[in-house]
Design a protein around this motif. Structure first.
Motif, PDB file in Angstrom:
ATOM      1  N   PHE A   1       0.831  -1.204   0.000  1.00  0.00           N
ATOM      2  CA  PHE A   1       0.000   0.000   0.000  1.00  0.00           C
ATOM      3  C   PHE A   1       0.863   1.250   0.000  1.00  0.00           C
ATOM      4  O   PHE A   1       2.009   1.253   0.468  1.00  0.00           O
ATOM      5  N   TRP A   2       0.275   2.304  -0.547  1.00  0.00           N
ATOM      6  CA  TRP A   2       0.868   3.648  -0.552  1.00  0.00           C
ATOM      7  C   TRP A   2      -0.211   4.632  -0.114  1.00  0.00           C
ATOM      8  O   TRP A   2      -1.389   4.447  -0.408  1.00  0.00           O
ATOM      9  N   ASP A   3       0.173   5.702   0.577  1.00  0.00           N
ATOM     10  CA  ASP A   3      -0.763   6.797   0.816  1.00  0.00           C
ATOM     11  C   ASP A   3      -0.006   8.106   0.975  1.00  0.00           C
ATOM     12  O   ASP A   3       1.174   8.121   1.366  1.00  0.00           O
ATOM     13  N   ALA A   4      -0.673   9.167   0.639  1.00  0.00           N
ATOM     14  CA  ALA A   4      -0.107  10.510   0.778  1.00  0.00           C
ATOM     15  C   ALA A   4      -1.245  11.471   1.081  1.00  0.00           C
ATOM     16  O   ALA A   4      -2.356  11.313   0.573  1.00  0.00           O
ATOM     17  N   ALA A   5      -0.982  12.446   1.940  1.00  0.00           N
ATOM     18  CA  ALA A   5      -2.001  13.434   2.299  1.00  0.00           C
ATOM     19  C   ALA A   5      -1.308  14.749   2.642  1.00  0.00           C
ATOM     20  O   ALA A   5      -0.154  14.766   3.092  1.00  0.00           O
ATOM     21  N   GLY A   6      -2.014  15.838   2.429  1.00  0.00           N
ATOM     22  CA  GLY A   6      -1.431  17.140   2.727  1.00  0.00           C
ATOM     23  C   GLY A   6      -2.491  18.206   2.931  1.00  0.00           C
ATOM     24  O   GLY A   6      -3.658  18.032   2.544  1.00  0.00           O
ATOM     25  N   LYS A   7      -2.079  19.299   3.542  1.00  0.00           N
ATOM     26  CA  LYS A   7      -2.994  20.403   3.828  1.00  0.00           C
ATOM     27  C   LYS A   7      -2.231  21.720   3.766  1.00  0.00           C
ATOM     28  O   LYS A   7      -1.180  21.872   4.387  1.00  0.00           O
ATOM     29  N   ILE A   8      -2.773  22.666   3.002  1.00  0.00           N
ATOM     30  CA  ILE A   8      -2.230  24.023   2.921  1.00  0.00           C
ATOM     31  C   ILE A   8      -3.252  24.967   3.545  1.00  0.00           C
ATOM     32  O   ILE A   8      -4.429  24.940   3.188  1.00  0.00           O
ATOM     33  N   THR A   9      -2.804  25.779   4.471  1.00  0.00           N
ATOM     34  CA  THR A   9      -3.689  26.714   5.178  1.00  0.00           C
ATOM     35  C   THR A   9      -3.245  28.141   4.903  1.00  0.00           C
ATOM     36  O   THR A   9      -2.048  28.456   4.981  1.00  0.00           O
ATOM     37  N   TYR A  10      -4.217  28.999   4.583  1.00  0.00           N
ATOM     38  CA  TYR A  10      -3.921  30.407   4.321  1.00  0.00           C
ATOM     39  C   TYR A  10      -4.860  31.270   5.158  1.00  0.00           C
ATOM     40  O   TYR A  10      -6.080  31.137   5.085  1.00  0.00           O
ATOM     41  N   ASN A  11      -4.281  32.134   5.997  1.00  0.00           N
ATOM     42  CA  ASN A  11      -5.056  33.034   6.847  1.00  0.00           C
ATOM     43  C   ASN A  11      -5.196  34.397   6.179  1.00  0.00           C
ATOM     44  O   ASN A  11      -4.199  35.079   5.918  1.00  0.00           O
ATOM     45  N   ILE A  12      -6.441  34.774   5.919  1.00  0.00           N
ATOM     46  CA  ILE A  12      -6.717  36.085   5.313  1.00  0.00           C
ATOM     47  C   ILE A  12      -7.222  36.994   6.436  1.00  0.00           C
ATOM     48  O   ILE A  12      -8.430  37.122   6.661  1.00  0.00           O
ATOM     49  N   GLY A  13      -6.332  37.594   7.163  1.00  0.00           N
ATOM     50  CA  GLY A  13      -6.727  38.424   8.288  1.00  0.00           C
ATOM     51  C   GLY A  13      -7.256  37.583   9.435  1.00  0.00           C
ATOM     52  O   GLY A  13      -7.037  36.374   9.524  1.00  0.00           O
ATOM     53  N   LYS A  14      -8.003  38.218  10.330  1.00  0.00           N
ATOM     54  CA  LYS A  14      -8.538  37.538  11.506  1.00  0.00           C
ATOM     55  C   LYS A  14      -9.847  36.814  11.220  1.00  0.00           C
ATOM     56  O   LYS A  14     -10.224  35.902  11.960  1.00  0.00           O
ATOM     57  N   SER A  15     -10.530  37.186  10.148  1.00  0.00           N
ATOM     58  CA  SER A  15     -11.893  36.695   9.939  1.00  0.00           C
ATOM     59  C   SER A  15     -12.021  35.606   8.897  1.00  0.00           C
ATOM     60  O   SER A  15     -13.055  34.939   8.834  1.00  0.00           O
ATOM     61  N   ASN A  16     -11.013  35.390   8.063  1.00  0.00           N
ATOM     62  CA  ASN A  16     -11.116  34.414   6.983  1.00  0.00           C
ATOM     63  C   ASN A  16      -9.910  33.479   6.978  1.00  0.00           C
ATOM     64  O   ASN A  16      -8.761  33.919   7.101  1.00  0.00           O
ATOM     65  N   LYS A  17     -10.203  32.206   6.827  1.00  0.00           N
ATOM     66  CA  LYS A  17      -9.145  31.204   6.696  1.00  0.00           C
ATOM     67  C   LYS A  17      -9.568  30.190   5.645  1.00  0.00           C
ATOM     68  O   LYS A  17     -10.688  29.684   5.658  1.00  0.00           O
ATOM     69  N   ILE A  18      -8.660  29.894   4.734  1.00  0.00           N
ATOM     70  CA  ILE A  18      -8.915  28.925   3.674  1.00  0.00           C
ATOM     71  C   ILE A  18      -7.907  27.784   3.806  1.00  0.00           C
ATOM     72  O   ILE A  18      -6.714  28.016   3.996  1.00  0.00           O
ATOM     73  N   SER A  19      -8.400  26.572   3.701  1.00  0.00           N
ATOM     74  CA  SER A  19      -7.489  25.423   3.725  1.00  0.00           C
ATOM     75  C   SER A  19      -7.791  24.525   2.531  1.00  0.00           C
ATOM     76  O   SER A  19      -8.951  24.246   2.216  1.00  0.00           O
ATOM     77  N   LEU A  20      -6.743  24.108   1.869  1.00  0.00           N
ATOM     78  CA  LEU A  20      -6.826  23.204   0.733  1.00  0.00           C
ATOM     79  C   LEU A  20      -6.189  21.885   1.148  1.00  0.00           C
ATOM     80  O   LEU A  20      -5.051  21.869   1.624  1.00  0.00           O
ATOM     81  N   LEU A  21      -6.913  20.791   1.009  1.00  0.00           N
ATOM     82  CA  LEU A  21      -6.380  19.508   1.451  1.00  0.00           C
ATOM     83  C   LEU A  21      -6.697  18.417   0.456  1.00  0.00           C
ATOM     84  O   LEU A  21      -7.595  18.547  -0.385  1.00  0.00           O
ATOM     85  N   GLY A  22      -5.953  17.335   0.569  1.00  0.00           N
ATOM     86  CA  GLY A  22      -6.188  16.204  -0.308  1.00  0.00           C
ATOM     87  C   GLY A  22      -5.445  14.980   0.175  1.00  0.00           C
ATOM     88  O   GLY A  22      -4.506  15.072   0.967  1.00  0.00           O
ATOM     89  N   PHE A  23      -5.890  13.825  -0.295  1.00  0.00           N
ATOM     90  CA  PHE A  23      -5.174  12.595  -0.004  1.00  0.00           C
ATOM     91  C   PHE A  23      -5.351  11.628  -1.162  1.00  0.00           C
ATOM     92  O   PHE A  23      -6.275  11.739  -1.972  1.00  0.00           O
ATOM     93  N   PHE A  24      -4.450  10.673  -1.226  1.00  0.00           N
ATOM     94  CA  PHE A  24      -4.518   9.612  -2.235  1.00  0.00           C
ATOM     95  C   PHE A  24      -3.979   8.338  -1.608  1.00  0.00           C
ATOM     96  O   PHE A  24      -3.023   8.372  -0.836  1.00  0.00           O
ATOM     97  N   TYR A  25      -4.608   7.204  -1.933  1.00  0.00           N
ATOM     98  CA  TYR A  25      -4.065   5.933  -1.469  1.00  0.00           C
ATOM     99  C   TYR A  25      -4.273   4.870  -2.538  1.00  0.00           C
ATOM    100  O   TYR A  25      -5.170   4.968  -3.379  1.00  0.00           O
ATOM    101  N   LYS A  26      -3.425   3.856  -2.502  1.00  0.00           N
ATOM    102  CA  LYS A  26      -3.500   2.765  -3.471  1.00  0.00           C
ATOM    103  C   LYS A  26      -3.031   1.481  -2.801  1.00  0.00           C
ATOM    104  O   LYS A  26      -2.004   1.477  -2.117  1.00  0.00           O
ATOM    105  N   ASP A  27      -3.796   0.406  -2.993  1.00  0.00           N
ATOM    106  CA  ASP A  27      -3.466  -0.899  -2.427  1.00  0.00           C
ATOM    107  C   ASP A  27      -3.390  -1.925  -3.554  1.00  0.00           C
ATOM    108  O   ASP A  27      -4.216  -1.911  -4.471  1.00  0.00           O
TER     109      ASP A  27
END
Length: 534
Positions: free
Chosen positions: A293-319
């Motif tokens: 098996f293989w797997d990979a996952a990640g998350k990028i977080t971006y804070n836009i001031g005090k009121s907004n936060k955006i996070s981009l995430l993903g994962f992939f796996y294979k067996d």
């Protein structure tokens, strides 16, 4: 010799990662658990070394120059319950990221002195809820650092066998468990599983990448639906904003790497990848089946001031599991036994979370995602390895929004809407075959490519604090699936009563429903007449 090499490799990796002559640091954020607002001037201390810090206007804190070791971390603020994080590991030249979410004390508790904090509570989830941190997952004996194996010890939870990690909660099927990764629903959270079988051995997400895991074996609120038995929420870490951390790990689950750190002054990344070693172990033991098996996952977080936060995430796996040698002892004289057997299981998810704090009393969380899972299996001879097989693919595109608003210290209102499209293809083929008993299987091919189905709905719930010791949560959820032309209403209610400062009585009622899965509807048009399980 190979075994000795693996043992030495494990020792060398551990020795490389552990040094005690240098210091590390802790950074994090303190939030209001209900509204997700950052808390200014909250105190965070390490009692063992009498060191600490206060949060800034963004709710952030940083404690530097800490000797490597394991510590307790306490967060407190007037008007909130104290929270204690145990087993906080500080490592050489690395930054440990911690998130506190404090429960507000809406009214005076009278004679009840609020000093708890070891066990986090959520007023919306009163029944059989367990929250685990990364450190607890790693230190749990016999779990092989797997999240699902730890949950097996909870009341009302078991598994089909010691060979798999799938959960049977209160007697329900493993496909009755709802798994969410940062608010994104995932089909199968286990390696070597498939959509319609009680299989699976180990989590598809490296525990190093998880901030926390929360498991509810019943009574979950109206914002969660579509499943009957349990709720599994996995929350991914955000990368720290000070420096890059790296970690290499080798255990029975496999070989993995983890890294996190800043991208810009306002963004960070956390990433993990693993490669299983089951095939190496089975090869050393002389076994014919080689699972990988293989797997990979990640998350990028971006804070836009005090009121907004955006996070981009993903994962992939294979067996992959493959066998190229026929075993006459395992031959089933009624069914078919193939000389060559191979199956591939794969899955992925990519999503975007936008958290908007629109006032001091409320927030909005919008999630857009695309998830997919697939299963391919082949059987035949070594000369014709693909003469029989099955190919099943499911894909889901989803968008949902939830809004919470705190009307007063006594009432919180939460509501939301969702829409998802479900696409599923199923292809099965087989050649003519005759068993040793003379039974003939005719050649057959089945294709099923149904139109895209849509599911929509929403929920509304209220959390009330009528007096100092009682918390009530009531809600209603509605869902509609156009493939079966069926709708469902799901009422929920729960209560939590603080009997003393150490004893809380909880109760909950819910009417739940679960639609037929796409693989259950496939292959026969009449299956569209199936109704949901309740």
């Amino acid at each position: 010799m190979k075994r000795l090499f693996i043992i030495l490799l494990c020792l060398s990796i551990n020795g490389f990662c552990i040094e005690s002559d240098k210091n590390g640091s802790i950074e994090g954020v303190v939030l209001d658990k209900a509204t997700k607002q950052p808390l200014y001037a909250a105190n965070v201390i390490i009692p063992e070394i009498l060191s600490g810090a206060a949060t800034d206007s963004f709710g952030k804190f940083s404690i530097n120059n800490i000797s490597s070791g394991v510590y307790q971390l306490k967060a407190s603020m007037i008007g909130y319950e104290m929270q204690i994080k145990t087993q906080v590991i500080v490592t050489t030249n690395q930054v440990t990221k911690i998130v506190f979410e404090l429960n507000p004390v809406s009214i005076e508790m009278g004679s009840v002195e609020i000093t708890t904090g070891f066990f986090e509570t959520n007023p919306e989830k009163t029944i059989s809820t367990k929250k685990l941190t990364t450190e607890e997952i790693k230190s749990s004996p016999g779990s092989a650092e797997d999240i699902f194996r730890i949950i097996h010890s909870m009341p009302g939870v078991t598994t089909g066998s010691l060979a798999n990690s799938n959960l049977i909660v209160r007697g329900g099927s493993p496909d009755e468990n709802l798994a969410l990764l940062d608010n994104i629903e995932i089909y199968s959270p286990l390696h070597f599983g498939r959509l319609d079988a009680s299989m699976g051995t180990i989590s598809i997400v490296n525990p190093d990448l998880l901030e926390s895991v929360e498991f509810s074996s019943g009574g979950f609120p109206a914002e969660f639906g579509g499943k009957l038995s349990s709720l599994f929420e996995l929350k991914m870490k955000e990368g720290n904003t000070s420096s890059f951390n790296t970690d290499v790990n080798l255990n029975m689950a496999g070989f993995g790497i983890y890294a996190d750190g800043p991208l810009t002054s306002k963004s960070s990344i956390a990433f993990s990848a693993r490669r299983g070693i089951f095939d190496l172990i089975t090869k050393m033991m002389g076994r014919e089946v080689m699972p990988t098996f293989w797997d990979a996952a990640g998350k990028i977080t971006y804070n836009i001031g005090k009121s907004n936060k955006i996070s981009l995430l993903g994962f992939f796996y294979k067996d992959d599991v493959e066998r190229d040698k026929y075993d006459p002892d395992a031959h089933n004289k009624v069914g078919r036994e193939y000389e060559h057997v191979k199956f591939d299981v794969y899955g992925s998810a990519f999503g975007l979370n936008w958290n908007y704090l629109f006032s001091n009393n409320g927030y909005s969380l919008t999630t857009a995602s695309i998830t997919s899972n697939g299963w391919k299996t082949f059987g035949g001879t070594n000369a014709l390895p693909n003469s029989n097989g099955e190919d099943l693919i499911e894909q889901e595109i989803s968008i949902k929004n939830e809004i919470l608003y705190k009307l007063s210290n006594f009432i919180e209102i939460k509501g939301g809407l969702f829409l998802k499209s479900i696409n599923s293809d199923h292809f099965v083929w087989s050649e003519i075959d005759t068993t040793e008993t003379g039974h003939i299987f005719n050649a057959d091919t089945i294709n099923y490519y149904p139109p895209i189905a849509y599911k929509s709905g929403g929920f509304l719930q209220a959390t009330l604090h009528p007096f100092e010791r009682l918390i009530l949560t009531s809600g209603l959820r509605y869902e509609y699936l156009d493939l079966t032309k069926e709708d469902a209403f799901s009422p929920r209610i729960s209560a939590s009563y603080r009997l003393t400062d150490k004893i809380i009585l909880n109760a909950a009622y819910a009417k739940l429903s679960q639609d037929p899965a796409a693989y259950q509807i496939q292959l026969d048009e009449q299956n569209k007449n199936l109704r949901s399980t309740k």
